[in-house]
Design a protein around this motif. Structure first.
Motif, mmCIF file in Angstrom:
data_model
loop_
_atom_site.group_PDB
_atom_site.id
_atom_site.type_symbol
_atom_site.label_atom_id
_atom_site.label_comp_id
_atom_site.label_asym_id
_atom_site.label_seq_id
_atom_site.Cartn_x
_atom_site.Cartn_y
_atom_site.Cartn_z
ATOM 1 N N VAL A 75 51.268 8.514 23.630
ATOM 2 C CA VAL A 75 50.921 9.443 22.708
ATOM 3 C C VAL A 75 50.112 8.773 21.658
ATOM 4 N N PRO A 76 48.791 8.983 21.723
ATOM 5 C CA PRO A 76 47.843 8.244 20.674
ATOM 6 C C PRO A 76 47.881 9.665 19.541
ATOM 7 N N ILE A 77 47.964 9.052 18.156
ATOM 8 C CA ILE A 77 47.578 10.021 17.245
ATOM 9 C C ILE A 77 46.065 9.969 16.977
ATOM 10 N N LEU A 78 45.379 10.958 17.040
ATOM 11 C CA LEU A 78 43.871 11.048 17.172
ATOM 12 C C LEU A 78 43.543 10.683 15.686
ATOM 13 N N ARG A 79 42.144 10.035 15.655
ATOM 14 C CA ARG A 79 41.299 9.425 16.669
ATOM 15 C C ARG A 79 41.849 8.064 17.047
ATOM 16 N N ALA A 80 42.333 7.470 15.808
ATOM 17 C CA ALA A 80 42.340 5.889 16.143
ATOM 18 C C ALA A 80 43.585 5.409 17.068
ATOM 19 N N GLY A 81 44.457 6.222 17.225
ATOM 20 C CA GLY A 81 45.341 5.770 18.244
ATOM 21 C C GLY A 81 44.702 5.756 19.609
ATOM 22 N N ASN A 82 43.575 6.424 19.906
ATOM 23 C CA ASN A 82 42.936 6.197 21.375
ATOM 24 C C ASN A 82 42.614 4.432 21.530
ATOM 25 N N GLY A 83 42.409 4.188 20.266
ATOM 26 C CA GLY A 83 41.785 2.536 20.660
ATOM 27 C C GLY A 83 42.943 1.682 20.757
ATOM 28 N N ILE A 84 44.240 2.084 21.021
ATOM 29 C CA ILE A 84 45.337 1.299 21.412
ATOM 30 C C ILE A 84 45.962 1.974 22.934
ATOM 31 N N LEU A 85 45.199 2.720 23.269
ATOM 32 C CA LEU A 85 45.830 3.582 24.484
ATOM 33 C C LEU A 85 45.291 2.719 25.694
ATOM 34 N N ASP A 86 44.191 2.122 25.610
ATOM 35 C CA ASP A 86 43.595 1.582 27.244
ATOM 36 C C ASP A 86 44.408 0.328 27.273
ATOM 37 N N GLY A 87 44.812 -0.356 25.998
ATOM 38 C CA GLY A 87 45.586 -1.821 26.303
ATOM 39 C C GLY A 87 46.796 -1.484 26.916
ATOM 40 N N ALA A 91 40.667 1.751 10.672
ATOM 41 C CA ALA A 91 40.763 1.182 12.052
ATOM 42 C C ALA A 91 39.760 2.274 13.003
ATOM 43 N N GLY A 92 39.735 3.339 12.432
ATOM 44 C CA GLY A 92 39.120 4.444 13.461
ATOM 45 C C GLY A 92 37.362 4.099 13.267
ATOM 46 N N ASP A 93 36.729 3.938 12.086
ATOM 47 C CA ASP A 93 35.535 3.437 11.767
ATOM 48 C C ASP A 93 35.292 2.237 12.445
ATOM 49 N N ARG A 94 36.298 1.206 12.509
ATOM 50 C CA ARG A 94 35.937 -0.273 13.065
ATOM 51 C C ARG A 94 35.896 -0.127 14.760
ATOM 52 N N LEU A 95 36.624 0.868 15.141
ATOM 53 C CA LEU A 95 36.751 1.131 16.546
ATOM 54 C C LEU A 95 35.426 1.788 17.138
ATOM 55 N N TYR A 96 34.969 2.620 16.265
ATOM 56 C CA TYR A 96 33.924 3.550 16.869
ATOM 57 C C TYR A 96 32.632 3.533 16.272
ATOM 58 N N GLY A 97 32.490 2.238 15.206
ATOM 59 C CA GLY A 97 31.124 2.038 14.467
ATOM 60 C C GLY A 97 30.857 3.388 13.504
ATOM 61 N N THR A 98 31.703 4.107 12.829
ATOM 62 C CA THR A 98 31.279 5.187 12.325
ATOM 63 C C THR A 98 30.657 4.814 10.905
ATOM 64 N N ARG A 99 31.067 3.617 10.728
ATOM 65 C CA ARG A 99 30.396 3.491 9.136
ATOM 66 C C ARG A 99 29.850 2.062 8.992
#
Ligand code: URA
Length: 209
Positions: free
Chosen positions: A75-87, A201-209
């Motif tokens: 269970v990832p906590i949105l949104r940054a948790g998705n960045g460690i789901l696939d691994g 972490a969210g910004d670095r995963l998704y390039g939002t900043r």
């Protein structure tokens, strides 16, 4: 005694350095976060029970083992948790996935749930709750409480980086939920960032900043 495991492996430490480095690109960050998550998943699943099974190899019949016990739900906590789901899914592809979305109310600073979708049999599964950063711990505490309300009795919490404050808050609220992290950093700053940390972490995963 709080159940907190700080994972110690040269590959993890090397990859964590890449995640911390501000020159790491979004694409590299996402890839390395996936690799780190796989390595953490390996440790988090170390105590999964096995049971004997008899199979046929191409040459003969043999007694071997396969996984038994509760099936997994990540269970990832949105949104940054998705960045460690696939691994994690790379290692345990048959795990079910739930999602929980929380935002911080600007007035109360408390986490407010805006999304929850869990497998119907989540109560029968071992849940691995994931969020890259355990900063204040408020979101993780709220997410774990919500999962318990949904019937979850077996849970572990995984993050990439933790602040001492987050570890203290989480383990106080949920002493029954073991915490796994690649590092515990020095402190939380006045803006709620982990120092030295890796930024948002969210910004670095998704390039939002
Ligand atoms: N969330 C982040 O993404 N980074 C921090 O340092 C703290 C919380």
């Amino acid at each position: 005694m709080p159940d907190v495991t700080v994972l110690d492996h040269p590959l993890l430490r090397h990859k964590l350095t890449l995640l911390r480095d501000k020159h790491t690109t979004t694409a590299q960050f996402r890839q390395v976060a996936r690799e780190v998550s796989l390595l953490i998943a390996y440790e988090v699943t170390r105590d999964l029970p096995l049971e004997p099974i008899e199979i046929d190899t191409p040459l003969e019949r043999m007694q071997t083992e396969h996984l038994a016990g509760k099936k997994l739900c990540i269970v990832p906590i949105l949104r940054a948790g998705n960045g460690i789901l696939d691994g994690m899914l790379d290692l345990v592809p048959s795990a079910r996935v739930g999602h929980i979305g929380l935002y911080r109310d600007p007035a109360t600073l408390q986490p407010v749930e805006y999304y929850l979708k869990l497998p119907t049999d989540v109560a029968d599964r071992l849940v691995i709750l994931v969020d890259p950063m355990l900063a204040t711990g408020h979101s993780a505490v709220a997410a774990a409480s919500r999962l318990k309300q949904s019937g979850v009795t077996a849970m572990k919490f995984v993050c990439l980086l933790a602040a001492p404050e987050g570890v203290a808050n989480f383990t106080q609220a949920h002493p029954d939920v073991p915490v796994f992290t690649a590092a515990i950093d020095r402190e939380l700053d006045s803006h709620g960032y982990i120092r030295p940390g890796l930024g948002d972490a969210g910004d670095r995963l998704y390039g939002t900043r």
